[in-house]
Design a protein around this motif. Sequence first.
Motif, PDB file in Angstrom:
ATOM      1  N   LYS A 248      39.096  42.122  41.143  1.00  0.00           N
ATOM      2  CA  LYS A 248      38.755  42.419  42.540  1.00  0.00           C
ATOM      3  C   LYS A 248      39.493  43.640  43.112  1.00  0.00           C
ATOM      4  O   LYS A 248      39.468  43.891  44.296  1.00  0.00           O
ATOM      5  N   LEU A 249      40.172  44.405  42.249  1.00  0.00           N
ATOM      6  CA  LEU A 249      40.827  45.638  42.670  1.00  0.00           C
ATOM      7  C   LEU A 249      40.059  46.819  42.106  1.00  0.00           C
ATOM      8  O   LEU A 249      39.692  46.825  40.929  1.00  0.00           O
TER       9      LEU A 249
ATOM     10  N   ILE B 181      35.529  54.715  38.876  1.00  0.00           N
ATOM     11  CA  ILE B 181      36.316  53.574  39.351  1.00  0.00           C
ATOM     12  C   ILE B 181      36.153  52.449  38.337  1.00  0.00           C
ATOM     13  O   ILE B 181      35.062  52.216  37.836  1.00  0.00           O
ATOM     14  N   ILE B 182      37.251  51.764  38.041  1.00  0.00           N
ATOM     15  CA  ILE B 182      37.221  50.567  37.202  1.00  0.00           C
ATOM     16  C   ILE B 182      37.661  49.397  38.083  1.00  0.00           C
ATOM     17  O   ILE B 182      38.750  49.416  38.659  1.00  0.00           O
ATOM     18  N   GLU B 183      36.788  48.388  38.200  1.00  0.00           N
ATOM     19  CA  GLU B 183      37.133  47.196  38.963  1.00  0.00           C
ATOM     20  C   GLU B 183      37.742  46.172  38.014  1.00  0.00           C
ATOM     21  O   GLU B 183      37.150  45.823  36.990  1.00  0.00           O
TER      22      GLU B 183
ATOM     23  N   VAL C 223      40.802  46.752  31.161  1.00  0.00           N
ATOM     24  CA  VAL C 223      39.543  46.020  31.015  1.00  0.00           C
ATOM     25  C   VAL C 223      38.969  45.829  32.411  1.00  0.00           C
ATOM     26  O   VAL C 223      39.696  45.495  33.341  1.00  0.00           O
ATOM     27  N   GLY C 224      37.682  46.082  32.571  1.00  0.00           N
ATOM     28  CA  GLY C 224      37.070  45.896  33.877  1.00  0.00           C
ATOM     29  C   GLY C 224      35.631  46.359  33.886  1.00  0.00           C
ATOM     30  O   GLY C 224      35.010  46.541  32.842  1.00  0.00           O
ATOM     31  N   THR C 225      35.112  46.580  35.089  1.00  0.00           N
ATOM     32  CA  THR C 225      33.727  47.031  35.269  1.00  0.00           C
ATOM     33  C   THR C 225      33.735  48.482  35.703  1.00  0.00           C
ATOM     34  O   THR C 225      34.421  48.853  36.644  1.00  0.00           O
ATOM     35  N   PHE C 226      32.953  49.322  35.002  1.00  0.00           N
ATOM     36  CA  PHE C 226      32.867  50.755  35.265  1.00  0.00           C
ATOM     37  C   PHE C 226      31.896  51.023  36.414  1.00  0.00           C
ATOM     38  O   PHE C 226      30.790  50.485  36.435  1.00  0.00           O
TER      39      PHE C 226
END
Length: 167
Positions: free
Chosen positions: A131-132, A126-128, A97-100
């Motif tokens: 904060k990684l 990249i998936i954030e 789960v994250g930001t694309f």
Amino acid sequence: MLKIQEIRELIKLIDKSSINEFKYENDGSKIVLKKDSGSVVSYGAEEVVSQPVVTQAPPVKEQAPAAETVKENTEVKQETKKADEDANLHKVVSPMVGTFYAASSPDVDAFVKPGDKVSKDSIVCIIEAMKLFNEIESEVNGEIVKVLVENGQLVEYGQPLFLVKAE
């Protein structure tokens, strides 16, 4: 007590998920979020109040003329054909789960776009998460057919990101 930004994030996540109702209670505060229920839910420190929303039912569709029926059948066949084509394509899915993000920074080109050739283990996005920034790699050699998500969009675990025509 949740901050307004946290509540907004919850609303976005619930809207994109299959959850229909979410309840949160902490120190006498209570939040109840419902979707597709036809009501508006208020947020309060001690009490939650639901107000019914008056909505107009969609008009009843009468018997479709023959031309419309043929058109609808053609659309169904096209959707079935598209689904069969999609079944032959490899899906690169989000491992978290994250930001694309399609690129490493806003001022550079995307890692891949439709028509680009990719090899196994080449970086596609990249998936954030927390904060990684996690580089996502293609699992197959092939050609990117379609990018299924938009830059900056929240993605779920297992959500398809790309369709790849495997070689």
